[in-house]
Design a protein around this motif. Structure first.
Motif, PDB file in Angstrom:
ATOM      1  N   ARG A 191      36.358  11.397 -13.477  1.00  0.00           N
ATOM      2  CA  ARG A 191      37.593  12.006 -12.963  1.00  0.00           C
ATOM      3  C   ARG A 191      38.360  12.707 -14.085  1.00  0.00           C
ATOM      4  O   ARG A 191      38.983  13.753 -13.870  1.00  0.00           O
ATOM      5  N   ALA A 192      38.305  12.122 -15.286  1.00  0.00           N
ATOM      6  CA  ALA A 192      38.997  12.723 -16.429  1.00  0.00           C
ATOM      7  C   ALA A 192      38.381  14.074 -16.784  1.00  0.00           C
ATOM      8  O   ALA A 192      39.093  15.049 -17.046  1.00  0.00           O
ATOM      9  N   ILE A 193      37.042  14.135 -16.793  1.00  0.00           N
ATOM     10  CA  ILE A 193      36.350  15.390 -17.090  1.00  0.00           C
ATOM     11  C   ILE A 193      36.665  16.436 -16.019  1.00  0.00           C
ATOM     12  O   ILE A 193      36.924  17.607 -16.314  1.00  0.00           O
ATOM     13  N   LYS A 194      36.664  15.993 -14.768  1.00  0.00           N
ATOM     14  CA  LYS A 194      36.952  16.898 -13.653  1.00  0.00           C
ATOM     15  C   LYS A 194      38.375  17.448 -13.765  1.00  0.00           C
ATOM     16  O   LYS A 194      38.612  18.652 -13.571  1.00  0.00           O
ATOM     17  N   ALA A 195      39.327  16.566 -14.100  1.00  0.00           N
ATOM     18  CA  ALA A 195      40.724  16.990 -14.246  1.00  0.00           C
ATOM     19  C   ALA A 195      40.875  17.946 -15.422  1.00  0.00           C
ATOM     20  O   ALA A 195      41.625  18.927 -15.354  1.00  0.00           O
TER      21      ALA A 195
END
Length: 206
Positions: A191-195
């Motif tokens: 989720r961090a990479i996506k954000a």
């Protein structure tokens, strides 16, 4: 190692409590009463275990050898200061490793803050497996500034999980350190990479 003076509560407790970890508890009790030999026996038995715990939960990219030694020293000092709080419900080595875990997190958070102050650029991978093979984004000044801004827009948890992974820690190590499951850490990292990518695109292509 100098024994600490017992609190009034412990002075009134003259009974040697029998628990699953009676040996550890009794050594602590004796040490608090001023028995230095008990203290030496207690810490001689746990020192290598705590040292191994610290080294297993960090690596050269995360924390240097000198910092690990500092964590070990601080952990031992804190364990003596907090000795009266040990109640025998776990082994003494587990109790001290809990202190070490907190010290490791403190150092890593401090390291991340220093990294942010120096405006270090995080390296984001663009690969089918986002957990294994990072592809560094090192292009021109404008792009690097965009990367930095996109990073700053992330939540604190997302910034930290990305930084820890890029510092070489595995999802399993992070999970053990912060008390989460390995799947939860992997999910947070995804989720961090996506954000981050969304932030980057919003800034760079606006």
């Amino acid at each position: 190692m100098e024994p600490y003076i017992m609190t009034e509560k412990l002075r009134r407790d003259d009974m040697i409590v029998k628990t699953k970890y009676a040996k550890d508890y009794n050594l602590v009790h004796r040490y608090l009463c001023g028995d230095r030999d008990a203290g030496q026996e207690l810490y001689a038995s746990i020192y290598p275990l705590v040292q191994q715990f610290i080294w297993n939960h960090t690596n050269a990219k995360t924390l240097t050898e000198s910092v690990k030694e500092e964590i070990l020293s601080q952990t031992m000092m804190t364990s003596v200061e907090k000795l009266e709080y040990y109640n025998g419900t776990s082994s003494f080595s587990t109790y001290v490793c809990g202190i070490a875990k907190f010290k490791i997190l403190e150092k890593i958070k401090s390291s991340i803050k220093e990294s942010e102050k120096e405006n270090n650029i995080i390296n984001i991978e663009e690969n089918t497996s986002i957990f294994d093979n990072p592809l560094n984004i090192i292009i021109d000044k404008e792009l690097r500034e965009t990367v930095a801004k996109a990073q700053q827009m992330l939540s604190r948890d997302h910034q930290q999980v990305i930084q820890l992974r890029l510092n070489g820690m595995t999802a399993k190590q992070i999970a053990e350190m912060v008390g989460m499951s390995e799947d939860a850490v992997n999910s947070m990292f995804y989720r961090a990479i996506k954000a981050f990518k969304k932030n980057f695109e919003n800034i760079y292509y606006k």
